[in-house]
Scaffold this motif. Sequence first.
Motif, mmCIF file in Angstrom:
data_model
loop_
_atom_site.group_PDB
_atom_site.id
_atom_site.type_symbol
_atom_site.label_atom_id
_atom_site.label_comp_id
_atom_site.label_asym_id
_atom_site.label_seq_id
_atom_site.Cartn_x
_atom_site.Cartn_y
_atom_site.Cartn_z
ATOM 1 N N VAL A 173 0.804 -1.166 0.117
ATOM 2 C CA VAL A 173 0.107 -0.078 -0.074
ATOM 3 C C VAL A 173 1.049 1.231 0.122
ATOM 4 C CG1 VAL A 173 -1.749 1.178 1.158
ATOM 5 C CG2 VAL A 173 -1.880 -1.296 1.418
ATOM 6 N N TYR A 174 0.680 2.269 -0.811
ATOM 7 C CA TYR A 174 1.220 3.538 -0.970
ATOM 8 C C TYR A 174 0.638 4.459 0.165
ATOM 9 C CZ TYR A 174 4.077 0.894 -4.382
ATOM 10 O OH TYR A 174 4.774 0.020 -5.119
ATOM 11 N N VAL A 175 1.081 5.089 0.680
ATOM 12 C CA VAL A 175 0.247 6.220 1.468
ATOM 13 C C VAL A 175 0.953 7.667 1.413
ATOM 14 C CG1 VAL A 175 -0.334 6.655 4.071
ATOM 15 C CG2 VAL A 175 -0.233 4.239 3.393
ATOM 16 N N PRO B 78 -4.051 6.173 2.158
ATOM 17 C CA PRO B 78 -3.692 5.279 1.206
ATOM 18 C C PRO B 78 -4.245 5.569 -0.061
ATOM 19 C CG PRO B 78 -5.569 4.168 2.570
ATOM 20 C CD PRO B 78 -5.264 5.490 3.255
ATOM 21 N N ILE B 79 -3.106 5.655 -0.936
ATOM 22 C CA ILE B 79 -3.874 6.094 -2.449
ATOM 23 C C ILE B 79 -3.682 5.282 -3.256
ATOM 24 C CG2 ILE B 79 -3.060 8.648 -1.573
ATOM 25 C CD1 ILE B 79 -0.463 8.011 -3.447
ATOM 26 N N LEU B 80 -2.782 4.333 -3.332
ATOM 27 C CA LEU B 80 -2.900 3.053 -4.237
ATOM 28 C C LEU B 80 -2.336 1.749 -3.441
ATOM 29 C CD1 LEU B 80 -0.341 5.011 -6.709
ATOM 30 C CD2 LEU B 80 -2.933 4.253 -7.261
ATOM 31 N N PHE B 81 -2.743 0.702 -4.036
ATOM 32 C CA PHE B 81 -2.217 -0.621 -3.337
ATOM 33 C C PHE B 81 -1.922 -1.653 -4.595
ATOM 34 C CE2 PHE B 81 -6.898 -1.295 -3.810
ATOM 35 C CZ PHE B 81 -7.012 -2.361 -4.290
ATOM 36 N N GLU B 82 -1.150 -2.118 -4.248
ATOM 37 C CA GLU B 82 -0.539 -3.416 -5.498
ATOM 38 C C GLU B 82 -0.744 -4.640 -4.902
ATOM 39 O OE1 GLU B 82 3.785 -4.224 -7.487
ATOM 40 O OE2 GLU B 82 3.439 -2.061 -6.842
ATOM 41 N N LEU B 83 -1.310 -5.258 -5.632
ATOM 42 C CA LEU B 83 -1.500 -6.943 -5.501
ATOM 43 C C LEU B 83 -1.080 -7.657 -6.665
ATOM 44 C CD1 LEU B 83 -2.911 -9.326 -3.648
ATOM 45 C CD2 LEU B 83 -5.052 -8.711 -4.932
ATOM 46 N N TYR C 62 -3.755 -0.715 -8.279
ATOM 47 C CA TYR C 62 -5.343 -0.273 -7.965
ATOM 48 C C TYR C 62 -5.120 0.945 -7.201
ATOM 49 C CZ TYR C 62 -5.879 -5.267 -9.139
ATOM 50 O OH TYR C 62 -5.596 -6.611 -9.702
ATOM 51 N N PRO C 63 -6.161 1.724 -7.498
ATOM 52 C CA PRO C 63 -6.483 3.199 -6.791
ATOM 53 C C PRO C 63 -7.526 2.859 -5.602
ATOM 54 C CG PRO C 63 -7.814 3.090 -8.838
ATOM 55 C CD PRO C 63 -6.868 1.898 -8.706
ATOM 56 N N THR C 64 -7.300 3.520 -4.713
ATOM 57 C CA THR C 64 -8.225 3.401 -3.448
ATOM 58 C C THR C 64 -9.317 4.314 -3.654
ATOM 59 O OG1 THR C 64 -7.147 5.114 -2.059
ATOM 60 C CG2 THR C 64 -6.158 2.958 -1.855
ATOM 61 N N VAL C 65 -10.467 4.342 -2.897
ATOM 62 C CA VAL C 65 -11.542 5.173 -2.845
ATOM 63 C C VAL C 65 -11.059 6.867 -2.703
ATOM 64 C CG1 VAL C 65 -13.272 3.777 -2.623
ATOM 65 C CG2 VAL C 65 -12.034 4.899 -0.459
ATOM 66 N N TYR C 66 -9.809 6.795 -1.662
ATOM 67 C CA TYR C 66 -9.350 8.362 -1.628
ATOM 68 C C TYR C 66 -8.839 9.197 -2.695
ATOM 69 C CZ TYR C 66 -9.440 7.101 3.492
ATOM 70 O OH TYR C 66 -9.888 6.972 4.751
ATOM 71 N N THR C 67 -7.981 8.111 -3.816
ATOM 72 C CA THR C 67 -7.721 8.511 -5.138
ATOM 73 C C THR C 67 -8.869 8.695 -5.902
ATOM 74 O OG1 THR C 67 -5.550 7.556 -4.661
ATOM 75 C CG2 THR C 67 -6.171 8.014 -6.860
ATOM 76 N N SER D 285 -8.016 2.809 7.659
ATOM 77 C CA SER D 285 -6.321 3.149 7.692
ATOM 78 C C SER D 285 -6.063 4.679 7.400
ATOM 79 C CB SER D 285 -5.509 2.144 7.179
ATOM 80 O OG SER D 285 -5.594 2.382 5.686
ATOM 81 N N GLY D 286 -7.080 5.444 6.710
ATOM 82 C CA GLY D 286 -6.790 6.722 6.389
ATOM 83 C C GLY D 286 -7.358 7.609 7.403
ATOM 84 N N ASP D 287 -7.923 8.694 6.846
ATOM 85 C CA ASP D 287 -8.498 9.694 7.932
ATOM 86 C C ASP D 287 -10.034 9.481 7.899
ATOM 87 O OD1 ASP D 287 -9.646 10.700 5.431
ATOM 88 O OD2 ASP D 287 -8.384 12.605 5.206
ATOM 89 N N LYS D 288 -10.565 8.328 7.357
ATOM 90 C CA LYS D 288 -12.001 8.159 7.367
ATOM 91 C C LYS D 288 -12.728 9.206 6.879
ATOM 92 C CE LYS D 288 -10.723 4.820 11.222
ATOM 93 N NZ LYS D 288 -10.966 4.724 12.896
ATOM 94 N N SER D 289 -12.448 10.057 5.817
ATOM 95 C CA SER D 289 -13.368 11.266 5.464
ATOM 96 C C SER D 289 -14.464 10.473 4.550
ATOM 97 C CB SER D 289 -12.489 11.921 4.661
ATOM 98 O OG SER D 289 -11.645 11.319 3.645
#
Length: 581
Positions: free
Chosen positions: A63-65, A70-75, A80-85, A179-183
């Motif tokens: 996960v890239y934070v 978290p802005i991206l995650f790699e699997l 993949y983008p996160t909902v924040y992105t 795990s982010g700011d829960k906005s």
Amino acid sequence: MFAKAFRVKSNTAIKGSDRRKLRADVTAAFPALGTDQVSELIPGKEELNIVKLYAHKGDAVTVYVSGGNPILFELEKNLYPTVYTLWSYPDLLPTFTTWPLVLEKLAGGADLMLPGLVVPPAGLPQVQKGDLCAISLVGNRAPVAIGVAAMSTDEMLTSGLKGRGFSMLHTYQDHLWRSGDKSCPPSIAPLALDPADLNEEKVDPALQGDMRGLALEGEEEENGEVDQACGEKSLSEASEDTSAGVLSQDSPDSKTLQEQMDELLQQCFLHALKCRVKKADLPLLTSTFLGSHMFSCCPEGRQLDIKKSSYKKLSKFLQHMQQEQIVQVKELSRGVESIVAVDWKHPRITSFVILEPSPTSQTVQEGSREQPYHPPDIKPLYCVPANMTPLFQESGHRKGSVLDGSEVRKIIIDYAKKNDLVDANNKNLVKMDPILCDCILEKNEQHTVMKLPWDSLLTRCLEKLQPAYQVTFPGQEPIVKKGKICPIDITLAQRASNKKVTVVRNLEPYGLDPCSVAAILQQRCQASTTVTPAPGAKDSLQVQIQGNQVHHLGRLLLEEYQLPRKHIQGLEKAPKPGKKK
């Protein structure tokens, strides 16, 4: 994938070469992003962390934070983008729409079934099997989930919109989001939608029942319960509003996330100047103004994040406020800015009104957002060791029995009275019998000490017992553990380039999540933070913050979290007034 808690393996700052590689990977994976947008998503100098974790089913995920989110995650080498992105780039992926009621099932680990789709007048987006897609809700174009298409658009239509549509990877309200700011998702006006599509008779019949056919409940679902966050309506209420056709496309809250953060920033700024800062406080370090005054003025349920505003940095925002002649900012020492003057008669300050939340909105928020932290009740206990058993067995206790201080006191008093050990001439003294001699006295005292005062007897007895403690969190059953509870440990360390860092350990026994504490400190201190495994401690994490941040830590732990000072060590390491951190 993130419907249940994951385990963090490591959390490290990204290297320059890795940052450049990530930019190239993002450009290749998401060609819709322009060069400027990629640079905005992967900034050149701002903090960016690589978090390696294991999902609850064992999948290794990177996960890239950035900025605490978290802005991206790699699997499996796929990015993949996160909902924040996606909230910043809502058109990054082809987007399908579903009903608000479905979100609860998706966040619980279910896949999206085709009967749950809402078909817009322009038709469904064209995708192929295996394409990455975003999912949004009726009435708001902000994506709330991402998944992989289980079939092409043509196959979806040929099937009559029946069967599995998307295998879900990540959703709003799952543990990656937490795990982010829960906005909350921003309000983004939907593309043109036929109002008739919102009528009750247009809603799939399955929506009237138990959601069967809209989302397939997976093994990852967590008891079918997902927290309702940020003061929004319950999903069942949202679906009722949908069927009644009350979702307005002209919502007054249709501003972008950046515009909303700009407004919140100015609101907290004016609130702090009007109610918190006094003339005697000047000159005031800008970092102190932000951490000690502005953050405390942020409305409940919202989180101030300057990096999400158009200003990006506090210094730039204060320059703008200085241009409006509200404050005067000067660099009193090299690289350190302070507010040296405030025009409290400025119209923007005098006309500022502190809005109190309405009782209705308060009720909704209290029932929906994540509960605030409440400190546990920590009670010292005592465990009976083998050599003390003879003294306690008359009262029905044996080796390993756990007692509190008052119980120990009563047992000793009862034992002395029952065995006629209270001195007849001096009621404050207790005679030593063979059991008390063996259990209480040292070997060299057993032939010389015949009597002990009550307080000395009780003190010695407690010292001979093994320590234990009971922790009770609000609304939970008490937890009893042997040994002494480790205090929250704050230390200062020296890193490369002679830079100081603040390290805090042992947060978990007090019910504090190190990742959440790190995110709060990152914003309040405006300093980089990392979360790493604590050396020599199993399944424990430590938070590292750049600079001497003991003062901020003390305010957070003592004033906000209301933890007793006796359970925190290292607070004396806070920088003395006037000293540079």
